[in-house]
Design an enzyme around this catalytic site. Structure first.
Site, short mmCIF file in Angstrom:
data_model
loop_
_atom_site.label_atom_id
_atom_site.label_comp_id
_atom_site.label_asym_id
_atom_site.label_seq_id
_atom_site.Cartn_x
_atom_site.Cartn_y
_atom_site.Cartn_z
N THR A 46 0.91 -1.11 -0.17
CA THR A 46 0.08 -0.09 0.06
C THR A 46 0.61 1.23 0.03
OG1 THR A 46 -1.66 -1.32 1.28
CG2 THR A 46 -2.00 0.97 1.32
N TYR A 109 -12.82 -4.10 -3.11
CA TYR A 109 -13.94 -3.65 -4.08
C TYR A 109 -15.08 -4.85 -4.38
CZ TYR A 109 -16.70 -1.16 -7.62
OH TYR A 109 -17.79 -0.66 -8.18
N TYR A 135 -2.97 -10.11 4.31
CA TYR A 135 -3.07 -8.70 5.02
C TYR A 135 -4.35 -8.42 5.16
CZ TYR A 135 -2.05 -3.58 4.52
OH TYR A 135 -1.90 -2.30 4.88
N ARG A 140 -9.24 -0.39 4.16
CA ARG A 140 -8.99 -0.04 2.75
C ARG A 140 -9.68 -0.99 1.83
NH1 ARG A 140 -4.90 3.03 0.73
NH2 ARG A 140 -3.58 4.17 2.56
N LYS A 163 -0.46 -9.97 8.55
CA LYS A 163 -0.36 -8.45 8.94
C LYS A 163 -1.70 -8.08 9.34
CE LYS A 163 0.81 -4.03 6.93
NZ LYS A 163 1.18 -3.22 5.88
N ILE A 205 5.05 -4.54 10.41
CA ILE A 205 5.38 -4.10 8.95
C ILE A 205 5.12 -2.55 8.82
CG2 ILE A 205 4.46 -4.40 6.52
CD1 ILE A 205 4.24 -7.58 6.78
#
Length: 295
Positions: A46, A109, A135, A140, A163, A205
């Protein structure tokens, strides 16, 4: 199959003013990170603005990272996608380029179900044959990896880490309780390194590592070395700086900070813009207080 222990940098991607990737600058940043004790390099995540890259650019960044690191620390390539076939292709290519592992974000999405997550990550693991760190960042993507899903995924040999960027420490505790040593946990939030380590996590991270790699490494190293009070002190001292890096959406502030520090990483790509003028003084103040720039 622990990929790394400590602080891994989610490295920015430097751009020229015309928007092209500045590969020479990327190599300089990698050398700076390794010289300052970063434990792993996460490329094309990201923070690296991978979502605005073509596949050719994405793979070139991975190649440059692998070549420049030259085996000194693990290279973890972001190859997640909301299209499973595309994720498989990117991950296979990352393996061919020499990445040590990949970072796999939840599909964004189109927002699959928990069963969809299991099938998606399983398909990539089986097809690409490369260790994976999952992740989870629902702020997001709109998709959360639940503790039960994490348990199911931990049974797949090549899925070795998670993560965790939900900010939900209760969920992290439940994942740790269910998965034990079957799934290494990494904080995806720089303000929660110590809480996650206290639940058995392996490290972070980190966005903060871009500008303060040695300090971020030290938080983890001190804690895992039993010097927990010192680790906590450093975590709390760096909290204002870490928070300043999220005054706008990442990576806008961290690239602004690196530019203030003289690294010349250039702008973000649209639709991300430059840091709002109202936020610049507070970010600069945080860098001054952390002794990263002069007054």
């Amino acid at each position: 199959m622990t990929i790394f222990e400590g602080a891994g940098v989610a490295i920015v991607t430097p751009f020229h003013e015309n928007g092209d990737i500045h590969f020479g600058k990327l190599e300089e940043l990698i050398d700076f990170q390794i010289a300052n004790s970063t434990d792993a390099l996460i490329i094309c995540g990201t923070t690296g603005e991978a979502s605005t890259m073509t596949d050719a650019e994405h793979l070139e960044c991975i190649k440059v990272a692998v070549d420049r690191v030259a085996g000194r620390i693990p290279v973890i390539a972001g190859t997640g996608s909301n299209d499973t076939r595309h994720g498989i292709e990117l991950t296979k290519n990352a393996k061919a380029l020499g990445a040590d592992a990949t970072l796999q974000v939840t599909p964004y999405y189109n927002k699959c179900t928990q069963r969809g997550l299991i099938e998606h990550f399983t398909a990539i693991a089986k097809a690409a044959d490369l260790p994976m760190i999952l992740y989870s960042v629902p702020s997001r993507t709109g998709v959360n990896i639940t503790p039960q899903t994490a348990l199911e995924l931990s049974k797949i040999d090549l899925i070795v880490g998670l993560k965790e960027a939900t900010g939900n420490i209760s969920q992290v505790a439940e994942i740790a309780a269910l998965c034990g040593d079957k799934l290494d946990l990494y904080s995806g939030n720089d303000d929660q390194i110590i809480p996650l380590l206290s639940l058995g996590g392996k490290g972070v991270i980190s966005v903060l590592s871009n500008i303060a790699p040695k300090q971020t490494h030290d938080i983890v190293s001190l804690y895992l070395g039993g010097r927990t009070a010192e680790a906590l002190k450093l975590q709390l001292e760096l909290l204002p700086l870490a928070n300043s890096l999220f005054c706008e959406v990442n990576p806008i502030p961290v690239k602004a900070a690196l530019n203030m520090m003289g690294f010349g990483v250039g702008p973000c790509r649209l639709p991300l813009t430059t840091l709002e003028e109202a936020h610049a003084p507070k970010l600069r103040e945080a860098l001054v207080k952390a002794s990263l720039i002069a007054e």
